[in-house]
Design an enzyme around this catalytic site. Structure first.
Site, PDB file in Angstrom:
ATOM      1  CB  CYS A  55      -7.430  -2.641  -4.172  1.00 50.40           C
ATOM      2  SG  CYS A  55      -5.927  -3.107  -4.783  1.00 50.40           S
ATOM      3  CB  CYS A  59      -6.886 -10.377  -4.644  1.00 45.68           C
ATOM      4  SG  CYS A  59      -5.499  -9.376  -4.912  1.00 45.68           S
ATOM      5  CB  CYS A  62      -8.979  -8.930  -1.655  1.00 46.53           C
ATOM      6  SG  CYS A  62      -8.880  -7.471  -0.512  1.00 46.53           S
ATOM      7  CB  CYS A  99       0.672  -4.380  10.459  1.00 43.67           C
ATOM      8  SG  CYS A  99       1.749  -5.620  11.204  1.00 43.67           S
ATOM      9  CB  CYS A 131       4.832  -4.661   9.757  1.00 43.52           C
ATOM     10  SG  CYS A 131       4.557  -5.718   8.076  1.00 43.52           S
ATOM     11  CB  CYS A 191       5.951  -9.986   7.288  1.00 41.61           C
ATOM     12  SG  CYS A 191       4.383 -10.767   7.861  1.00 41.61           S
ATOM     13  NE  ARG A 263       2.346 -11.536  11.656  1.00 41.36           N
ATOM     14  CZ  ARG A 263       2.751 -10.599  12.182  1.00 41.36           C
ATOM     15  NH1 ARG A 263       3.771 -10.631  12.907  1.00 41.36           N
ATOM     16  NH2 ARG A 263       1.828  -9.494  12.455  1.00 41.36           N
TER      17      ARG A 263
END
Ligand code: SAM
Ligand code: SF4
Length: 339
Positions: A55, A59, A62, A99, A131, A191, A263
């Site tokens: 990616c 972040c 991550c 998801c 999702c 979400c 969650r």
């Protein structure tokens, strides 16, 4: 008071809730939970990483960012057939939501997105809620996902605006909120939640709850992630979050967003059964479970179907079926935008 839905919580009010004596806080949260949800039900989701690693975003937490050497091997976008196979096993295990997560900065209008739409159609046709968490998206892309039958879009705000900009430099908090606005222009459910354990203050956590509470209507689902410390990321050496702080966050989210599913997501694997039971009592009514001990990437583990079945049985909880609250596409009135 258990039935008022508010969008105007002040930081002081949130602090007063969060800092209640712990058992009083859990009791109040449990009371709100019981007024708005069937307390014998647990919503169980299965996360499939349809596109792993490489990616471009930075972040700091991550495993999938290309900026850090985390040992996560990048994988191309998964074939639809493979997604359906995993979803079939999840359905057989009693999961109600699948998801689909992609390590993308944003959705692009290309053949890869067309394939994601095909995955959404295929898994929705199996009678499961789907999702997607694909990064930033515009209104048209949200609409296309809605037309494909998507149930929910996940996009976490992750922390307070101020703290966010110290842990991610490749996009802004405003970018994040813009995507949420685009989701709210459709009938998709939303979400959105965040992570604790990034090095943020309690005020940062409460500002995040405040931001989420200003969304109209509140996000239907609010994930509370506990940082999964990933070797190679700048956050690998962060301090553990005491379980009491996790319980405080869950209870606060439950009281502030009474109707939302709260969650207990990343990091649940680190909590023993008793700690998880307290989180459920404090209002967490949704979890991720997996056929192996892994979710999202090999660096972010989740408990297994077998272990979770055993836990739910001990606690006398049953798995919630899909579409309990109807399909968003059947909603008569489009949701309103951010408040
Ligand atoms: N790329 C998309 C995005 O950022 O929106 C979707 C995938 S991203 C991995 C989804 C969410 O997973 C993040 O917003 C974050 O809340 C959570 N997450 C990622 N890595 C994590 C970690 N190491 N510990 C806890 N939560 C994590
Ligand atoms: Fe990419 Fe999402 Fe990970 Fe950020 S959280 S690096 S956007 S996959």
């Amino acid at each position: 008071m258990t039935d008022t839905i508010r969008h105007d919580w002040t930081l002081e009010e949130l602090r007063a809730v969060h800092d209640l004596p712990l058992l009083e806080l859990v009791f109040r949260a449990a009371t709100v939970h019981r007024a708005h949800h069937d307390p014998s039900e647990m919503q169980v989701s299965k996360l499939i990483s349809i596109k792993t690693g490489a990616c471009p975003e930075d972040c700091s937490y991550c495993a999938q960012s290309s900026r850090y050497s985390t040992g996560v091997a990048p994988e191309r976008l998964m074939e639809t057939g493979r997604v359906v196979e995993i979803a079939e096993r999840a359905k057989a295990a009693g999961v109600s939501r699948v998801c689909l997560g992609a390590a993308w900065r944003e959705v692009k209008d290309n053949a890869q997105f067309d394939r994601v739409l095909e995955m959404v159609r295929s898994v929705t046709d199996m009678g499961l809620e789907v999702c997607c968490t694909l990064g930033m998206l515009d209104e048209h892309q949200a609409k296309r996902l809605e037309e494909a039958g998507l149930y929910a879009y996940n996009h976490n705000v992750d922390s307070s605006a101020e703290f966010y900009e110290t842990i991610i430099t490749t996009r802004t908090y405003a970018d994040r909120l813009r995507t949420l606005e685009n989701v709210r222009k459709t009938n998709l459910t939303m979400c959105s939640g965040g992570i604790i354990g990034l090095g943020e203050s309690v005020d940062d956590r409460l500002k995040m709850v405040q931001t989420l509470s200003q969304v109209r209507p509140h996000p239907e689902s609010v994930p509370i992630n506990i940082l999964s410390k990933v070797e190679g990321t700048p956050m690998a050496g962060n301090e553990d979050v005491p379980v009491w702080e996790v319980i405080r966050m869950i209870a606060t989210a439950r009281i502030v967003m009474p109707k939302s599913d709260v969650r207990l997501t990343a990091g649940r694997v680190k909590l023993d059964a008793t700690a998880q039971a307290l989180c459920f009592l404090a209002g967490a009514n949704s979890i991720f479970s997996s056929e192996t001990e892994f979710m999202l990437t090999k660096a972010v583990p989740s408990p297994s179907y077998d272990k979770d079945r055993e836990l739910l049985e001990i606690l006398g909880l049953k798995m919630r079926g899909p579409f309990k609250n109807g399909r968003p596409q059947d909603a008569a009135v489009p949701a309103t935008a951010l408040g």
